[in-house]
Design an enzyme around this catalytic site. Structure first.
Site, short mmCIF file in Angstrom:
data_model
loop_
_atom_site.label_atom_id
_atom_site.label_comp_id
_atom_site.label_asym_id
_atom_site.label_seq_id
_atom_site.Cartn_x
_atom_site.Cartn_y
_atom_site.Cartn_z
N LYS A 1 0.83 -1.21 0.00
CA LYS A 1 0.00 0.00 0.00
C LYS A 1 0.87 1.26 0.00
CE LYS A 1 -3.70 -2.45 2.39
NZ LYS A 1 -4.35 -2.74 3.69
N GLN B 1 -4.35 -1.86 9.97
CA GLN B 1 -4.25 -3.17 9.34
C GLN B 1 -4.73 -4.26 10.30
OE1 GLN B 1 -3.26 -3.73 6.10
NE2 GLN B 1 -3.87 -5.86 6.44
N ASP C 1 -10.71 2.47 4.23
CA ASP C 1 -10.98 1.04 4.13
C ASP C 1 -12.48 0.77 3.92
OD1 ASP C 1 -8.74 -0.57 4.05
OD2 ASP C 1 -8.47 -0.59 6.22
#
Length: 292
Positions: A52, A96, A119
């Protein structure tokens, strides 16, 4: 059989994002900024976050990776999230998963400002998604929609069967495919571990979204001729034939299913690359203040 090529589509969309990011920099004097928080030393998580960050650099974003030891308390992590929520220089914020057992992932998800939740997991964004209102869509389902749109696949009126009901992929994918939009306007069946006779349900599908996390769960005898097959699975197995030491397999038995499909995604090279694109597009929109 036609390939839904995530490598090709993601490269095209990332080039578009790069141009938009350059225009944003010229207008505002700063780059879109994504912050990722990683707790612990899970190898897969470290790989995902590094990817990412690398992709942010490629499209002209600023990125920051904040890495905490597993000993961090839930309170300390929430305090850091609140600090980043208040930071006007941070556009997108992700934590995460998975997290250590002593930290509640739901509390963490809800602590993130929904306007920075790139997200797409915050209840506000999920609720807006269900009502077809402006929101951040979870990155993997968003990437799938972008892929279908790129290839001009009209899903209206199709019967879609989603295999797997996770909050990250399966459940939001079922909502998105049913919405009054394109891609969308499908009749959707959501199957899961308690579904009776999954094979019978999947055989009815014009579109199959396999997101159950089991290697080669979808076999050729479960797929009707001409179906569109989208494989979300990323199943790792140790291998002495690859540099990385492992090999990736999808939830779909690609070799057997591909000849029966009209369109199909490979693993790797399919949905995984599109997930990154979904995250980048969400971050760009967060920088623009598109969600309020």
């Amino acid at each position: 059989m036609n390939l839904l090529d995530g490598k090709l589509v993601s490269a095209k969309i990332k080039e578009d994002i790069k141009q938009e990011a350059a225009a944003f920099l010229a207008e505002t004097g700063r780059k879109p900024h994504l912050v990722a928080i990683l707790v612990g030393n899970d190898g897969a998580s470290e790989t995902y976050v590094a990817s990412k960050m690398r992709n942010c650099e490629l499209v002209g974003f600023e990125s920051t990776n904040i890495h905490f030891d597993t000993s961090i308390s839930e309170g300390e992590l929430l305090a850091k999230i609140n600090e980043l929520n208040a930071d006007g220089g941070v556009d997108g914020l992700i934590v995460q998963l998975p997290l250590p057992k002593h930290i509640d992932p739901e509390r963490v998800t809800e602590a993130i400002d929904y306007r920075k939740d790139v997200d797409g997991f915050h209840p506000v964004n999920l609720g807006r998604m269900q009502r077809n209102l402006p929101c951040f869509i979870p990155a993997t389902p968003y990437g799938i929609l972008l892929m279908l749109a790129h290839y001009g696949i009209d899903t209206s009126g199709m019967h879609a069967v989603v295999v797997g009901r996770s909050n990250i992929v399966g459940s939001p994918m079922s909502i998105l495919l049913a919405r009054n939009s394109n891609p969308g306007n499908c009749t959707v069946t959501l199957t899961h571990s308690r579904t009776r006779n999954v094979k019978e349900e999947v055989l009815r599908a014009d579109i199959i979204v396999a997101a159950i996390g089991k290697k080669h769960f979808i076999t050729a005898d479960m797929v009707k001729e001409g179906a569109i097959v989208i494989d979300v699975g990323i199943n790792r197995e140790m291998s002495d034939r690859t540099k990385s030491g492992y090999k990736l397999y999808g939830d779909v038995d690609f070799e057997q299913v591909a000849p029966k499909s009209s369109w199909i995604t490979p693993v790797p090279g399919g949905v995984g690359l599109m997930t990154i694109v979904g995250l980048l597009k969400n971050t760009l929109e967060a920088a623009k203040g598109s969600i309020y």
